[in-house]
Design an enzyme around this catalytic site. Sequence first.
Site, PDB file in Angstrom:
ATOM      1  N   SER A  41       0.813  -1.213   0.000  1.00  0.00           N
ATOM      2  CA  SER A  41       0.000   0.000   0.000  1.00  0.00           C
ATOM      3  C   SER A  41       0.845   1.261   0.000  1.00  0.00           C
ATOM      4  CB  SER A  41      -0.926   0.009   1.227  1.00  0.00           C
ATOM      5  OG  SER A  41      -0.174  -0.014   2.430  1.00  0.00           O
ATOM      6  N   GLU A  63     -18.106  22.017 -16.842  1.00  0.00           N
ATOM      7  CA  GLU A  63     -18.519  20.703 -17.343  1.00  0.00           C
ATOM      8  C   GLU A  63     -17.744  19.598 -16.629  1.00  0.00           C
ATOM      9  OE1 GLU A  63     -19.320  20.066 -21.569  1.00  0.00           O
ATOM     10  OE2 GLU A  63     -18.763  22.164 -21.887  1.00  0.00           O
ATOM     11  N   GLN A  91      -7.665  -1.925   4.271  1.00  0.00           N
ATOM     12  CA  GLN A  91      -6.562  -1.231   3.598  1.00  0.00           C
ATOM     13  C   GLN A  91      -7.083  -0.442   2.396  1.00  0.00           C
ATOM     14  OE1 GLN A  91      -2.697  -3.254   2.792  1.00  0.00           O
ATOM     15  NE2 GLN A  91      -3.158  -2.877   0.631  1.00  0.00           N
ATOM     16  N   THR A  94     -38.573  27.377 -12.141  1.00  0.00           N
ATOM     17  CA  THR A  94     -38.950  26.083 -11.577  1.00  0.00           C
ATOM     18  C   THR A  94     -39.277  25.180 -12.753  1.00  0.00           C
ATOM     19  OG1 THR A  94     -41.321  26.620 -11.399  1.00  0.00           O
ATOM     20  CG2 THR A  94     -39.925  27.169  -9.510  1.00  0.00           C
ATOM     21  N   HIS A  95     -38.925  23.915 -12.652  1.00  0.00           N
ATOM     22  CA  HIS A  95     -39.088  22.973 -13.768  1.00  0.00           C
ATOM     23  C   HIS A  95     -38.334  23.445 -15.019  1.00  0.00           C
ATOM     24  CE1 HIS A  95     -42.381  21.110 -11.448  1.00  0.00           C
ATOM     25  NE2 HIS A  95     -42.783  22.356 -11.219  1.00  0.00           N
ATOM     26  N   ASN A 136     -16.018  27.286 -24.794  1.00  0.00           N
ATOM     27  CA  ASN A 136     -16.712  26.305 -23.967  1.00  0.00           C
ATOM     28  C   ASN A 136     -16.408  26.492 -22.477  1.00  0.00           C
ATOM     29  OD1 ASN A 136     -17.633  25.030 -26.350  1.00  0.00           O
ATOM     30  ND2 ASN A 136     -15.734  23.851 -26.478  1.00  0.00           N
ATOM     31  N   ASN A 177      -2.651  -1.848  13.390  1.00  0.00           N
ATOM     32  CA  ASN A 177      -4.091  -1.584  13.333  1.00  0.00           C
ATOM     33  C   ASN A 177      -4.451  -0.239  13.949  1.00  0.00           C
ATOM     34  OD1 ASN A 177      -4.062  -4.144  12.311  1.00  0.00           O
ATOM     35  ND2 ASN A 177      -5.299  -5.073  13.930  1.00  0.00           N
ATOM     36  N   LYS A 235      -8.242   3.847   1.898  1.00  0.00           N
ATOM     37  CA  LYS A 235      -7.449   5.067   1.744  1.00  0.00           C
ATOM     38  C   LYS A 235      -7.639   5.741   0.384  1.00  0.00           C
ATOM     39  CE  LYS A 235      -5.457   3.820   5.609  1.00  0.00           C
ATOM     40  NZ  LYS A 235      -6.045   2.459   5.650  1.00  0.00           N
ATOM     41  N   TYR A 272     -10.455  -5.687  13.093  1.00  0.00           N
ATOM     42  CA  TYR A 272      -9.779  -5.229  11.884  1.00  0.00           C
ATOM     43  C   TYR A 272      -9.755  -6.337  10.845  1.00  0.00           C
ATOM     44  CZ  TYR A 272      -6.304  -3.472   8.643  1.00  0.00           C
ATOM     45  OH  TYR A 272      -5.670  -3.056   7.496  1.00  0.00           O
TER      46      TYR A 272
END
Length: 537
Positions: A96, A363, A395, A228-229, A358, A183, A398, A390
């Site tokens: 890791s 976006e 692991q 609205t909508h 753009n 741990n 993260k 544990y």
Amino acid sequence: MRSHSLLLSTSLNPLHCSSTATFFSTQATPTCPPFVSFTLQTKSKERLEGLCIIRAMGGSSQPEIETKEKHSKEAKLWGGRFKESVTDAVEKFTESISFDKQLYKHDIMGSKAHASMLSQQGLISISDRDSILQGLDEIQRRIEAGEFVWRTDREDVHMNIEAALTDMIGEPAKKLHTARSRNDQVLTDFRLWCRDAIDRIIASIEYLQVALVTLALNEEGLIVPGYTHLQRAQPVLLPHLLLAYVEQLDRDAGRLINCRARLNFCPLGACALAGTGLPIDRFMTSNSLGFTAPLRNSIDAVSDRDFVLEFLSANSITVIHLSRMGEEWILWASEEFGFITPSDCVSTGSSIMPQKKNPDPMELARGKSARAVGDLVTLLTLCKGLPLAYNRVLQEDKEPVFDSVKTVIGMLEVSAALAQNITFNHARIKKALPAGHLDATTLADYLVKKGMPFRTSHDIVGRSVALCVSKNCQIEGLSLDDLRSISPVFEEDVYEYVGAENAVKKFCSYGSTGSACVAGQLDYWVAKLNISRSRSH
């Protein structure tokens, strides 16, 4: 005003280690970047027989590496009962260090606090404590100078630092792991990291709030259509709309503050799951690391991931708010709306259509929100059905957290940049404002003030709008005779209620879009965020 950015390590790239050389070639290969010389200096060279080649990383402060042994794998710090080394496939799959090296500073903080406590409790000598503290300081210096060698055969950030400390100071380093396990160690590191990440996100939220309130101050009297909508509904002041985003962000910060308070408890000293028979002082380590208190239950301490789930949930809600804001601004920047023009510095062009401009940052913010939501789903799925205490499965908690934090801070920063670099097209907005009969509800309120039941006024105004449609005009274009043909209640004063500008003036309820109400909202946020009005223009 300060901007806030998150410095996160990039993922590791595989590098190759020499099995025989004691120095490194600087000759570049056709397919690889040039190599740089690197000399390993330790007091215990037998632990570092596998010398590593480090790729030149330009401006990077931390070398990206992968190691292989000279003849045989280095004995694991936990490997006393094992007769065989793990296979390369297992080692590669279980490591890791490629992502948890981001925890180095917090791992060193925890180890310093633990060493000081062990000394205070008479479990190690003061001399050993001082050697450990000095060694950890030197390791942190090397890491931050890009001089530290991260080794995959040492699995994770904790083992890398502990093994390097042993190479550096010898026997005293072997006492550091007294009365702790990986741990509780990793949970301590992770809570410290999340605590700092929350502080960075809250600062970035405030920075965006300041940008939005400043924009609202600069556009204090501008009226825009409210929807609205996605259909035109009522006129609203633009600052009122912008402050709606600020309110959302304030709740986002509040969720993070609450999450921080709940995660700020210390697991250190819970060990593997059952605690220890040694006379440690968990309150001392908790206090020295700035935690509220030690976690009460040692099993809960090493198995709890509620704080991670809550953190990612809060981030997910934040990015949804940012995505919604981004979508609205994307629409408003379109030719169909034309309400805003992003500046060139927050826009991109087309590789084939030369006229295009753009709003790509918004976006991408809308798109990247999916990552943070996915990170939450990953952790929810990861934790589902796990037995206490544990499990190595954890692991995998993260990377989603690191990704979520990077994503949400990036989205906050780019949203602030856009808020600081857009122009509202007043002429276009004013020209478009009359369409849609935005003053219809205000007209209904007018009739209510004349004593008419609202349902009746609603019907009369609906018929008035239908007349407008037939005449191809707005309500303010109807004559008094036209209105009185629908209801004799209409009088000359009706024209004080029609038109977008008049309609906005009539709003007076708390929290409404009325000018006085919005001015009060602006005053509140100016004071809360400590914004200088003189600097807003």
